[in-house]
Design a protein around this motif. Structure first.
Motif, PDB file in Angstrom:
ATOM      1  N   GLY A 181       4.606  72.919  53.336  1.00 33.99           N
ATOM      2  CA  GLY A 181       4.957  72.803  54.754  1.00 33.99           C
ATOM      3  C   GLY A 181       6.052  71.799  55.018  1.00 33.99           C
ATOM      4  O   GLY A 181       6.075  71.168  56.078  1.00 33.99           O
TER       5      GLY A 181
ATOM      6  N   ARG B 287       4.868  75.267  59.269  1.00 38.47           N
ATOM      7  CA  ARG B 287       4.131  76.472  58.919  1.00 38.47           C
ATOM      8  C   ARG B 287       3.767  77.199  60.215  1.00 38.47           C
ATOM      9  O   ARG B 287       3.888  76.644  61.306  1.00 38.47           O
ATOM     10  CB  ARG B 287       2.882  76.127  58.109  1.00 38.47           C
TER      11      ARG B 287
ATOM     12  N   ARG C  97       7.968  75.179  50.547  1.00 36.61           N
ATOM     13  CA  ARG C  97       7.335  75.999  51.588  1.00 36.61           C
ATOM     14  C   ARG C  97       5.828  75.876  51.537  1.00 36.61           C
ATOM     15  O   ARG C  97       5.162  75.807  52.573  1.00 36.61           O
ATOM     16  CB  ARG C  97       7.798  77.450  51.433  1.00 36.61           C
TER      17      ARG C  97
END
Length: 306
Positions: free
Chosen positions: A259, A144, A256
């Motif tokens: 992370g 991230r 996503r």
């Protein structure tokens, strides 16, 4: 039932501070060599592939070069295939399966797809057979912006220029018995929460992207790997590691949002492999071959449906 013994570091119910992290770090010992087992293997590939440095990890007194393997015949008009291994350093076949794919199979894709392979994202953890880095951070929850894990930040910087050109990304992992005996209890202790025991699946499975699932792609990979090693069945609740089974051997995570490494590109086709090396039905060689077979099947499917 008896309650599991408390983790030997920290106070139950309280997250770790610097003293607890230092106590944990003092318990970690080098058990194998990144240089001898990984860097030497990468060096042996240099006559056929480009090897590019993409960073260096400095955990005093140790320093580790980060290397990626790249197609020698790279062409800007071709799609890209990204392969990552060793995001969790203890997951051995992720590292050596990536290297086996390059050594035995990558040449078959010359002129068809650009290959970028990062075989050992977390070398400090590889040497200590651990899930976390030296900061007690899990790199595979750290992909991230402003990542706290230098391993994750370095890989994201490598991939960023190609992010929109990656067609397929295969992130190679393992689920091991030590997930329950060490790593999940350590995680609970670090975060100051109660450890709830789970169940380790016996066999190979995949993690699809919950936000953009590709069921036919995942099935093609499962079918290829089933020729090499057995596929994990669902448990009595119809789950694998606490997640509902979407198809035989397939679960889904929001890659996503969590992370996870498999979410770092805009690839249409992405998956995380999970090999089970502690099964009496699987050898180390079989685990490596299963990882390589998964990569081949993923790239084959992506190219056929691009």
């Amino acid at each position: 039932m008896t309650s599991p013994a408390p983790y030997p570091i920290g106070t139950p119910g309280f997250p770790w501070g610097p003293a607890e992290v230092a106590a944990w770090l003092a318990r970690q010992a080098r058990q194998r060599s990144y240089e001898a087992q990984v860097l030497h293997a990468v060096d042996a590939l240099r006559p056929r592939f480009d090897v590019i440095p993409y960073g260096r990890l400095d955990y005093h007194p140790d320093s580790y070069p980060l290397l990626a393997i790249k197609s020698r015949d790279w062409r800007d008009d071709l799609p890209c295939a990204l392969v990552t291994g060793g995001v969790h350093g203890y997951e051995t076949s992720g590292v050596h399966g990536a290297l086996e794919f390059v050594d035995r199979h990558a040449s078959a894709y010359a002129g068809r797809v650009n290959l970028l392979v990062a075989p050992c994202v977390s070398p400090w953890a590889y040497e200590r057979i651990h899930r976390w880095n030296a900061l007690a951070i899990d790199p595979n929850r750290s992909f991230r912006a402003d990542s706290p894990a230098p391993e994750s930040a370095a890989l994201m910087a490598l991939v960023e220029p190609l992010r929109g050109r990656v067609l397929v990304h295969v992130d190679l992992h393992e689920t091991t018995d030590t997930d329950e005996s060490e790593f999940r209890p350590a995680l609970a202790a670090r975060d100051g929460v109660a450890y709830v025991p789970g169940e380790i699946p016996d066999g190979f499975y995949l993690v699809d992207d919950e936000e953009a699932p590709q069921p036919a792609f995942q099935q093609a990979v499962i079918e290829a790997v089933a020729k090499v090693t057995h596929i994990a069945p669902a448990d009595a609740q119809g789950q694998i590691i606490g997640s509902p089974v979407a198809a035989p051997g397939v679960i889904r995570y929001p890659l996503r949002r969590l992370g996870l490494c498999a979410g770092i590109t805009d690839a249409r086709y992405k998956t995380t492999t999970e090999v089970y090396p502690d099964s009496p039905r699987a050898s180390p060689e079989q685990c490596n071959a299963a990882q390589a077979a998964a990569v081949c099947a993923a790239i084959d499917f992506a190219l056929a449906h691009a």
